[in-house]
Design a protein around this motif. Structure first.
Motif, PDB file in Angstrom:
ATOM      1  N   THR A 254       5.815  10.147  -0.363  1.00 49.69           N
ATOM      2  CA  THR A 254       6.644  11.153  -1.116  1.00 49.69           C
ATOM      3  C   THR A 254       6.872  10.434  -2.365  1.00 49.69           C
ATOM      4  O   THR A 254       8.032   9.548  -2.363  1.00 49.69           O
ATOM      5  CB  THR A 254       7.769  11.703  -0.490  1.00 49.69           C
ATOM      6  OG1 THR A 254       7.338  12.517   0.678  1.00 49.69           O
ATOM      7  CG2 THR A 254       8.465  12.675  -1.261  1.00 49.69           C
ATOM      8  N   ILE A 255       6.300  10.519  -3.645  1.00 45.82           N
ATOM      9  CA  ILE A 255       6.801   9.669  -4.791  1.00 45.82           C
ATOM     10  C   ILE A 255       8.075  10.020  -5.085  1.00 45.82           C
ATOM     11  O   ILE A 255       8.749   9.046  -5.687  1.00 45.82           O
ATOM     12  CB  ILE A 255       5.704   9.858  -5.874  1.00 45.82           C
ATOM     13  CG1 ILE A 255       5.533  11.212  -6.176  1.00 45.82           C
ATOM     14  CG2 ILE A 255       4.247   9.418  -5.536  1.00 45.82           C
ATOM     15  CD1 ILE A 255       4.776  11.683  -7.275  1.00 45.82           C
TER      16      ILE A 255
ATOM     17  N   ASP B 283      12.203   9.314 -14.500  1.00 45.91           N
ATOM     18  CA  ASP B 283      11.024  10.029 -14.433  1.00 45.91           C
ATOM     19  C   ASP B 283       9.773   9.421 -13.683  1.00 45.91           C
ATOM     20  O   ASP B 283       9.675   8.366 -13.497  1.00 45.91           O
ATOM     21  CB  ASP B 283      10.590  10.163 -16.293  1.00 45.91           C
ATOM     22  CG  ASP B 283      11.690  10.804 -16.816  1.00 45.91           C
ATOM     23  OD1 ASP B 283      12.232  11.742 -16.445  1.00 45.91           O
ATOM     24  OD2 ASP B 283      11.714  10.726 -18.232  1.00 45.91           O
ATOM     25  N   ILE B 284       9.008  10.402 -13.631  1.00 44.12           N
ATOM     26  CA  ILE B 284       7.467   9.877 -13.005  1.00 44.12           C
ATOM     27  C   ILE B 284       6.601  10.520 -14.015  1.00 44.12           C
ATOM     28  O   ILE B 284       6.494  11.516 -14.530  1.00 44.12           O
ATOM     29  CB  ILE B 284       7.256  10.773 -11.734  1.00 44.12           C
ATOM     30  CG1 ILE B 284       8.339  10.444 -10.601  1.00 44.12           C
ATOM     31  CG2 ILE B 284       6.004  10.657 -11.095  1.00 44.12           C
ATOM     32  CD1 ILE B 284       8.386  11.294  -9.459  1.00 44.12           C
TER      33      ILE B 284
ATOM     34  N   LEU C 287       7.388  18.877  -5.603  1.00 47.76           N
ATOM     35  CA  LEU C 287       6.268  19.505  -6.492  1.00 47.76           C
ATOM     36  C   LEU C 287       5.261  18.391  -6.765  1.00 47.76           C
ATOM     37  O   LEU C 287       4.157  18.422  -6.895  1.00 47.76           O
ATOM     38  CB  LEU C 287       6.595  20.298  -7.479  1.00 47.76           C
ATOM     39  CG  LEU C 287       5.241  21.076  -8.377  1.00 47.76           C
ATOM     40  CD1 LEU C 287       4.507  21.614  -7.300  1.00 47.76           C
ATOM     41  CD2 LEU C 287       5.909  21.915  -9.380  1.00 47.76           C
ATOM     42  N   GLY C 288       5.815  17.160  -7.483  1.00 49.88           N
ATOM     43  CA  GLY C 288       5.114  16.025  -8.100  1.00 49.88           C
ATOM     44  C   GLY C 288       4.129  15.494  -6.931  1.00 49.88           C
ATOM     45  O   GLY C 288       2.939  15.333  -7.090  1.00 49.88           O
ATOM     46  N   THR C 289       4.695  15.308  -5.926  1.00 49.44           N
ATOM     47  CA  THR C 289       3.898  14.836  -4.732  1.00 49.44           C
ATOM     48  C   THR C 289       2.686  15.658  -4.253  1.00 49.44           C
ATOM     49  O   THR C 289       1.835  15.362  -4.269  1.00 49.44           O
ATOM     50  CB  THR C 289       4.963  14.236  -3.514  1.00 49.44           C
ATOM     51  OG1 THR C 289       5.678  13.110  -3.869  1.00 49.44           O
ATOM     52  CG2 THR C 289       3.858  13.865  -2.378  1.00 49.44           C
ATOM     53  N   THR C 290       3.177  16.961  -4.113  1.00 46.99           N
ATOM     54  CA  THR C 290       2.181  17.898  -3.558  1.00 46.99           C
ATOM     55  C   THR C 290       1.104  18.110  -4.609  1.00 46.99           C
ATOM     56  O   THR C 290      -0.223  18.138  -4.340  1.00 46.99           O
ATOM     57  CB  THR C 290       3.110  19.466  -3.452  1.00 46.99           C
ATOM     58  OG1 THR C 290       3.880  19.034  -2.557  1.00 46.99           O
ATOM     59  CG2 THR C 290       2.109  20.408  -3.058  1.00 46.99           C
TER      60      THR C 290
ATOM     61  N   LYS D  81       0.650  -1.267   0.066  1.00 46.35           N
ATOM     62  CA  LYS D  81      -0.155  -0.059  -0.029  1.00 46.35           C
ATOM     63  C   LYS D  81       0.916   1.193   0.027  1.00 46.35           C
ATOM     64  O   LYS D  81       1.895   1.229   0.830  1.00 46.35           O
ATOM     65  CB  LYS D  81      -0.897   0.186   1.189  1.00 46.35           C
ATOM     66  CG  LYS D  81      -1.955  -1.144   1.081  1.00 46.35           C
ATOM     67  CD  LYS D  81      -2.921  -1.019   2.390  1.00 46.35           C
ATOM     68  CE  LYS D  81      -3.776  -2.218   2.199  1.00 46.35           C
ATOM     69  NZ  LYS D  81      -4.744  -2.016   3.594  1.00 46.35           N
ATOM     70  N   SER D  82       0.395   2.231  -0.636  1.00 49.10           N
ATOM     71  CA  SER D  82       1.176   3.587  -0.796  1.00 49.10           C
ATOM     72  C   SER D  82       0.315   4.774  -0.343  1.00 49.10           C
ATOM     73  O   SER D  82      -0.769   5.293  -1.079  1.00 49.10           O
ATOM     74  CB  SER D  82       1.609   3.927  -2.179  1.00 49.10           C
ATOM     75  OG  SER D  82       2.229   5.049  -2.108  1.00 49.10           O
TER      76      SER D  82
END
Length: 400
Positions: free
Chosen positions: A59-60, A350-351, A301-304, A53-54
């Motif tokens: 924080t990705i 990359d994400i 910023l990606g996670t946010t 589970k995530s």
């Protein structure tokens, strides 16, 4: 542990190796994710020996390479698949990658190819309970749209995105891998995916909608995608005319993204669009947003933005709270992973996370397809219903 059927060498064709590798995963109850990114031509197959589970506060940017798969309900945890093995296919062959995970995966494959046991096919969950009749579903959805328009007229919200499902019997010769290859060929500008997770399900889709992209830990991107028309071969995007309803629907999605930037006091972003884009058998209006994460000193910023954007107004409505409440009260079914999000995380540095649209869940010899339509005050119920039918065609075109 089962091993793969013996084949001459790793230069075996892409089709044969994908069959062998996914068979190995399913026979050992290992989750896997197979995907092709938009306009890339490279197929990625990730096999994981576990799933975890995530939580929504994960924080990705700090996750090891893997694949994330999240439901529509943001109160539920996402599923994260660490990349124990990762194979990349290009031009019909397994690519000879030099990164650590590519090398170790290839070494394992070469060692495993000497096995004797043969297992084929992707195991899928048993079929769900009998589905309601198509007529009942059609009537419910049109009634739902009428109710939504009434609520908009009463200023409950500006826009809402009701959805529906379609149950179909799969052809006797249906093969998920074959369908994936057809999807990736037919819809090269989409994220095409086949995700099989024991205890969760087998999902396939071709989504055009980027949710969060982080390139090389430096550049953040997202898009506003809305408005839908059928694409006819030979149509020039320069000549496509959009109605006021469709323009306003796309503008609402843009404003939602900008409101998320404002919440974190981010002013330094680039916006380009809207422009008309082709997504398989459909045409949409699209605006691109870009942020330099180093210049803005925002390394997470990606996670946010993932936490702020999901679920987007493109799949839920505006304002978020009131439209979401309407869907929970009246939509009448659990969306599960439809209109959630999915994609590779920290693969190739990359994400690439997308909204899970144009998708279906495969259950034994049946499939449950999902589609939604943005409803505004100018909506016509029968036209919104027809839009969902067109969206179903994305998958139906490769099934039959």
């Amino acid at each position: 542990m089962n091993t793969l059927t013996a084949v001459p060498h790793v230069d075996t064709s892409e089709t044969e190796l994908l069959d062998f590798l996914t068979s190995h995963a399913t026979s050992n109850d290992f989750p896997f994710a197979l995907w092709q990114l938009p306009n890339s031509g490279v197929k990625h197959l990730l096999i994981s020996h576990s799933q975890r589970k995530s939580p929504k506060d994960t924080t990705i940017e700090q996750l090891a390479p893997g694949f994330i798969f999240a439901p529509f309900d943001k109160e539920k945890d996402a599923i994260y698949l660490p990349a124990d093995f990762l194979f990349r296919f290009e031009n019909g062959k397994l690519r000879d990658d030099e990164d650590a995970i590519g090398v170790s995966s290839r070494m394992w494959l070469e060692k495993s190819l000497g096995g004797k046991q043969k297992v084929r096919g992707v195991k899928t969950p048993a079929a769900a309970s009998p589905a309601p009749s198509t007529t009942e579903e059609d009537k419910h959805f049109i009634s739902l749209i009428k109710k939504a328009i009434e609520q908009i007229e009463q200023n409950a919200f500006e826009k809402v995105v009701p959805s529906r499902t379609k149950f179909i019997d799969l052809p006797h010769d249906f093969d998920p891998l074959t369908a994936f290859v057809k999807l990736s060929t037919r819809y090269p500008s989409a994220l095409v995916s086949l995700v099989n997770i024991p205890g969760i399900g087998c999902w396939m889709g071709a989504t055009p909608e980027v949710l969060v992209t982080v390139e090389n830990q430096t550049i953040f991107k997202t898009v506003a995608l809305a408005g839908t028309q059928p694409f006819r071969e030979g149509t020039s995007v320069r000549n496509v005319a959009w109605t006021q309803k469709e323009i306003e629907e796309q503008a609402l999605v843009e404003r939602y993204i900008i409101s998320c930037f404002k919440k974190i006091r981010l002013r330094e972003y680039e916006e380009h669009g809207p422009k008309t884009v082709i997504a398989g058998n459909l045409i949409h209006l699209k605006s691109d947003f870009t942020v330099d994460m180093k210049a803005t000193n925002f390394p997470q910023l990606g996670t946010t933005m993932l936490q702020l954007l999901h679920p987007t107004s493109a799949v839920c409505g505006m304002p978020l709270e009131s439209s979401l409440d309407f869907l929970k009260r009246f939509e009448g079914y659990d969306r599960s992973f439809y209109s959630g999000y999915l994609g590779p995380v920290n693969v190739d540095n990359d994400i690439r996370i997308f909204v899970n649209l144009r998708c279906m869940q495969i259950r034994d010899r049946k499939a449950q397809l999902y589609a939604g339509a943005g409803v505004t005050i100018d909506s016509i119920p029968e036209e919104e219903y027809q839009e969902t039918e067109i969206k179903f065609d994305t998958l139906l075109n490769v099934i039959f």
